[in-house]
Design an enzyme around this catalytic site. Structure first.
Site, PDB file in Angstrom:
ATOM      1  N   ASP A 127      77.471  12.459  30.039  1.00 16.20           N
ATOM      2  CA  ASP A 127      78.807  11.916  29.819  1.00 16.20           C
ATOM      3  C   ASP A 127      78.775  10.450  29.401  1.00 16.20           C
ATOM      4  OD1 ASP A 127      79.649  14.404  30.400  1.00 16.20           O
ATOM      5  OD2 ASP A 127      80.656  13.929  32.265  1.00 16.20           O
TER       6      ASP A 127
ATOM      7  N   ASN B   5      73.976  16.189  30.057  1.00 16.36           N
ATOM      8  CA  ASN B   5      75.230  16.891  30.323  1.00 16.36           C
ATOM      9  C   ASN B   5      76.306  16.565  29.291  1.00 16.36           C
ATOM     10  OD1 ASN B   5      77.176  18.324  32.133  1.00 16.36           O
ATOM     11  ND2 ASN B   5      78.075  16.277  32.301  1.00 16.36           N
ATOM     12  N   GLU B   6      76.902  17.591  28.707  1.00 18.13           N
ATOM     13  CA  GLU B   6      78.105  17.458  27.867  1.00 18.13           C
ATOM     14  C   GLU B   6      77.929  16.395  26.781  1.00 18.13           C
ATOM     15  OE1 GLU B   6      80.936  16.841  31.089  1.00 18.13           O
ATOM     16  OE2 GLU B   6      81.690  18.866  30.844  1.00 18.13           O
ATOM     17  N   LEU B   7      76.802  16.430  26.088  1.00 15.19           N
ATOM     18  CA  LEU B   7      76.555  15.410  25.071  1.00 15.19           C
ATOM     19  C   LEU B   7      77.112  15.839  23.720  1.00 15.19           C
ATOM     20  CD1 LEU B   7      72.944  14.451  26.208  1.00 15.19           C
ATOM     21  CD2 LEU B   7      75.079  13.253  26.722  1.00 15.19           C
TER      22      LEU B   7
ATOM     23  N   ASP C 292      82.075  25.364  27.900  1.00 18.73           N
ATOM     24  CA  ASP C 292      82.380  24.438  28.988  1.00 18.73           C
ATOM     25  C   ASP C 292      83.904  24.370  28.966  1.00 18.73           C
ATOM     26  OD1 ASP C 292      83.188  21.685  29.744  1.00 18.73           O
ATOM     27  OD2 ASP C 292      81.074  21.186  29.851  1.00 18.73           O
TER      28      ASP C 292
END
Ligand SMILES: *[C@@H]1O[C@H](CO)[C@@H](O)[C@H](O)[C@H]1NC(C)=O
Ligand SMILES: *[C@@H]1O[C@H](CO)[C@@H](O)[C@H](O)[C@H]1NC(C)=O
Ligand SMILES: *[C@@H]1O[C@H](CO)[C@@H](O)[C@H](O)[C@H]1NC(C)=O
Ligand SMILES: *[C@@H]1O[C@H](CO)[C@@H](O)[C@H](O)[C@H]1NC(C)=O
Ligand SMILES: *[C@@H]1O[C@H](CO)[C@@H](O)[C@H](O)[C@H]1NC(C)=O
Ligand SMILES: *[C@@H]1O[C@H](CO)[C@@H](O)[C@H](O)[C@H]1NC(C)=O
Ligand SMILES: *[C@@H]1O[C@H](CO)[C@@H](O)[C@H](O)[C@H]1NC(C)=O
Length: 916
Positions: free
Chosen positions: A425, A462-464, A545
């Site tokens: 993040d 994470n969530e890149l 996601d």
């Protein structure tokens, strides 16, 4: 065959007699914690530890997890903390070399030995080792002193350096302390939306003083890679090929001439050892499988390093397993298209050549202070994972790399650990010192854990791709090229060569959520080209996601994403009253008390504010609105009873919503998306607060964990309603690896439990293919129930199937029951179900019975002082139906008295003024 890795043993030039080594474990030494900022603080300390833990043990501070100590203890994070050892009297004066070895320092440490500066460190995730041989001879006072700087201050200073990198506003996920992306420290130490921000400091991993003789080495890390001949990361291995076992060790000291590496392999759990093996390709090894797929067969691999005279100078044993696990992101084949699978690319895991349905959740750091996380705690948590029918955890990045004991437990228990490098993040700097620091971290961690058969996958962070690059594109589209290139510099060009040089067995993706790779070319130093938005219409790619806090959407299936795999989804809920009591004063035990509101970090403060009421209230409101929208809500005159019932109702919503999504994803295994995984956010809590967790801080299961256990069973029956069209379907879904034959019963009732005359087939026999689903009813809900009042129509669905578990020849019966209500439960004509509860001492089971109506969301509750889980909970009962329920106790300080405090309620209790 055993091949030596790039760092394997090479013969050194000096030949002499091997001698003894001395390893002093620094946890056995007395430590004192002081601070240069506070001359009056001097307390006994431990190693491994973090300053907050030692300050709490000495009563300098209160329990960090209590009340608003998250805010009150920021002075600890803004100070330096010094760990000083007592004089170390057991060191040898005649060693050839003396080393300090730290398996983890959190994070900015200045190290002095005998009053002389040794080194400074700046990465929590590296192993550090320093040669102090030259200091020892002149040493009068053999003390070791480690002075930790303030990570928040150093992060700020780093961010303020001239020419330091910047990003468009909003790209850094800012929780509490800013600038976490500039430092290599657990990212959620600076705050996250499910946890506090303590930014702790200390020697959080074991440390040693190693003394070596002339022909002596110390093994500080070991790589073992087990793969099929020809296998490479992300390629589907040929299961007919021989196994290759590649081992190499990292060591301190120098090797005598004529050294060699020998090995032996024995079945870890077997009493008959097979002895020294000369040629591993001759061994007929047994495979390791995840839980529910077959046995977890483990082997001990011992590597002995011998000198020219064949005496062993160093030895290391690693427990390994033989399995291949690969993330299949290959294009959908013609064969798959012919089966009705939508074009695009696969995105699922295959173990030993078998695709499987991944069922599980996301693991976060189980405590804000890793130094307090014991093997016992992780064992209890993992027992809940296995009891919950989960076979995979995504170990979320932005926490810390998992300790060896965690992988060891997962190896034994058959839990696949999707692992990640610790980034998330945010976008990260790409200056050379930062990249060099990351390289050391990746090299150490990738080599350390690669031998564990539970290691399933590596993601860069994470969530890149789905969030960070998206955010750049939103706020500064003209700069996307620059930031995407930097993203590739770190997550592809830096990490991939190191990982792939050390492991051919583990797949990698730069981002936890992504559209997968576009192409692979192993003749390049970095073989992966990512797909990004290079998408073809009506094709399906990648994993999903999904968060949607507008609860009017929660049961509208068309709001859920269509993808090949769901790696994150969820909604927050309150913990139980029992957990709240551990963390807040009795006077704060009401729903929107300031302490409870401010412990809700959804939505985060976005800085160091201690009055985050506006954002926290939004999160409180989301829970409240969801509960009111979908369920009867409590309105009890007793404030504590009302609070407890409200907490519980938010948990019912959470569980109901997750169950709806999990069923949708599992139905996807039978639909064109060929969906093969569901990992919800999040497995467990790291404090007592409103979060997405299914297991509370002390191990108590929320409604979610029970419901996930039910809906992650191999064979389920599942309703599906299109809220727009009224199309109503019932499916039987199986993730077994061979087909099953099933009998399905559908019975309509009113809430009193009287059977309704609704003409759907009552009993049907169906077969369901391997990892697939079969539709057993397709109708329109309006037509089906016409003539009845929707608020008084419920459907009980049962399936009983004959089938067998993977790798088993035994046929067994799989049963599942599910309930559908035609109208939302807030409108339902609930009646008092007359629930009765009894306990039998002889069988140690509870019996629950509904007597006068259908009981929805029956809930057995138990008092503080014990942590246990019932075999089933949060289920429905029809009148006359009895359920016998056992339990598993995880810890008990009540001497068994908790049994007397067990209560039962159902959703109907929300409609009455009494009770909890
Ligand atoms: C140092 O010398 C002592 C006595 O000769 C011996 O017992 C010990 O093993 C030696 N230590 C090392 C590290 O060489
Ligand atoms: C150790 O003690 C000796 C004699 O007392 C002194 O000369 C020397 O400077 C001391 N060394 C250190 C490093 O303090
Ligand atoms: C605090 O720690 C940092 C990092 O180790 C160091 O540079 C600084 O000098 C320390 N300050 C004090 C007062 O010890
Ligand atoms: C770091 O900078 C932020 C503003 O960017 C400020 O709020 C905070 O107090 C600073 N922290 C420290 C430790 O200086
Ligand atoms: C394998 O190694 C483990 C841990 O090192 C040990 O407990 C076990 O006894 C070993 N088994 C055999 C058969 O050597
Ligand atoms: C190892 O096994 C291979 C294949 O079976 C065989 O060709 C080779 O001779 C064996 N080597 C040794 C040292 O036994
Ligand atoms: C190893 O053996 C013990 C005792 O027989 C058993 O409880 C355990 O489940 C076995 N573990 C594995 C991984 O086979």
């Amino acid at each position: 065959m055993v091949r030596r890795g790039t760092q394997a043993i090479l013969a050194a030039s000096i030949a002499s007699v091997a001698c003894c080594q001395q390893v002093l474990d620094l946890s056995g030494v007395d430590w004192t914690l002081t601070s240069p900022n506070f001359s009056y603080i001097s307390v006994p300390a431990k190693l491994p530890s973090q300053a907050h833990l030692d300050l709490y043990a000495a009563q300098v501070i209160g329990n960090p997890l209590f009340g608003l100590n998250d805010f009150n203890l920021r002075w600890v994070a803004f100070s330096n903390w010094t760990y000083t050892s007592a004089p170390i009297t057991t060191l040898s004066q005649n060693a050839t070399s003396t080393w300090l070895v730290f398996n983890g320092l959190d994070t900015f440490a200045s190290i002095d030995f005998c009053g002389q500066h040794v080194a400074a460190t700046n990465n929590q995730f590296r192993q550090y080792y320093f040669d102090i041989s030259s200091i020892l001879p002149s040493c009068n006072q053999t003390t070791l002193s480690i002075n930790f700087g303030s990570a928040p201050i150093i992060a700020n200073q780093t961010a303020a350096l001239p020419d330091q990198e910047t990003w468009p506003y909003g790209v850094e996920g800012l929780f509490e302390f800013p600038n976490r992306q500039f430092i290599r420290k657990e990212q959620n130490d600076f705050g996250w939306d499910w946890g506090p921000a303590f930014a702790p400091a200390g020697p959080w991993q074991p440390a040693f003083i190693v003394q070596l003789g002339a022909n002596n080495i110390y093994i500080r890390n070991t790589l073992v890679d087990v793969y099929r001949e020809g296998q490479q990361n992300l390629l589907l291995p040929d299961q007919m090929k021989d196994w290759v076992l590649n081992a190499s060790v990292d060591y301190l000291g120098s090797l005598p001439a004529g050294s060699s590496l020998t090995y032996s392999l024995t079945k870890a759990n077997s009493t008959t050892l097979s002895g020294l093996l000369q040629n591993v390709t001759l061994v007929d090894v047994e495979l390791w499988w995840a839980i529910g797929q077959g046995p977890q067969i483990l082997y001990n691999l011992t590597l002995d390093i011998t000198d020219g005279n064949n005496s062993t100078i160093a030895s290391v044993t690693k427990r390994i397993g033989f399995r291949t696990i690969v993330l299949n992101e290959w294009p959908i084949s013609q064969d798959q298209l012919d089966q009705g699978i939508a074009p695009g690319n696969n995105w699922h895991f295959e173990i030993n050549g078998h695709e499987f349905y991944a069922k599980g959740s996301n693991f976060i750091p189980p405590d804000p202070f890793w130094a307090s996380v014991t093997e016992t705690r992780i064992r209890q948590l993992f027992e809940s994972v296995v009891e919950g029918n989960q076979n995979m955890l995504r170990v979320w990045s932005s926490g810390a790399y998992s300790p060896d004991f965690m992988y060891d437990l997962a190896d034994e228990m058959g839990i696949l650990l999707w692992s990640e490098f610790e980034f998330g993040d945010a976008l990260y700097p790409v200056d050379q010192p930062f990249l060099d620091n990351v390289k050391e971290e990746v090299l150490y961690q990738a080599r350390r854990v690669n031998h564990h058969p539970s290691l399933a996958f590596w993601a860069g962070g994470n969530e890149l791709e789905n969030l960070e690059l998206y955010l750049v594109n939103q706020s500064a589209p003209d700069q996307l090229t620059r930031y995407a290139a930097e993203y590739e510099t770190l997550f592809l060009d830096t990490i991939v060569p190191i990982l792939f040089e050390n492991s051919r067995s583990i797949s990698y993706s730069p981002s936890s959520t992504s559209n997968g790779w576009l192409s692979l070319n192993f003749s390049l130093p970095q073989p992966i080209t990512e797909r990004y938005e290079n998408l073809t219409e009506s094709s399906i790619y990648g994993d999903t996601d999904h968060y949607d806090y507008d609860s009017s959407h929660s049961f509208n299936l068309s709001t859920y994403p269509v993808g090949r795999f769901a790696n994150e989804f969820g909604y927050h809920s309150m913990p139980s009253l029992q957990s709240w009591r551990q963390a807040v004063d009795p006077s704060d035990l009401y729903f929107n008390s300031s302490v409870i509101t401010l412990r809700n970090h959804h939505y985060p403060a976005g800085g160091l504010f201690t009055d985050n009421y506006a954002n926290a209230s939004k999160g409180m409101g989301e829970m409240t609105i969801a509960a009111q929208r979908w369920y009867p809500v409590p309105n009890k005159p007793d404030p504590l009873g009302n609070f407890s019932a409200w907490c519980h109702t938010t948990q019912i919503f959470q569980a109901d919503y997750y169950s709806s999504q999990i069923q949708y994803y599992r139905r996807g295994s039978a639909l064109p998306e060929r969906q093969l995984g569901s990992l919800y956010w999040q497995l467990e809590d790291q404090w007592q607060a409103p979060t997405w967790a299914g297991i509370e801080y002390d191990g108590r299961w929320k409604v979610l964990h029970y419901v996930a256990k039910d809906i992650y069973q191999p064979v389920i029956i599942s309703p599906s309603l299109n809220v727009t069209s009224g199309d109503f379907e019932v499916w039987v879904i199986s993730d077994l690896w061979s087909s099953i034959s099933a009998t399905v019963n559908l019975t309509w009732y009113d809430w009193k439990g009287d059977q309704l005359n609704i003409s759907t087939p009552y009993s049907t026999n169906v077969s369901v293919g391997a990892i697939n689903g079969t539709q057993v009813l397709s109708s329109n809900i309006e037509n089906t129930i016409s003539g009845h009042n929707a608020s008084d129509v419920i459907l009980a669905m049962t399936v009983s199937a004959q089938g067998s578990l993977p790798n088993s020849n035994t046929t067994q019966t799989f049963e599942h029951t599910n309930w559908f209500h035609a109208d939302r439960l807030s409108n339902a004509n609930l009646v008092d179900p007359g629930i009765q509860l009894s306990y039998s001492n002889s069988t140690s089971t509870f019996t629950v019975q509904a007597t006068t109506g259908v009981a929805a969301w029956v809930w057995l509750d138990y008092p503080v002082g014990a942590v246990l889980n019932f075999d089933a909970n949060a289920f429905w009962l029809k009148p006359g139906e009895q359920k016998e329920i056992g339990y598993t106790v995880k810890s008990d300080t009540t001497g068994g008295k908790w049994v007397d405090g067990v209560t039962v309620r159902s959703l109907w209790n929300n409609t009455v003024p009494w009770g909890y």
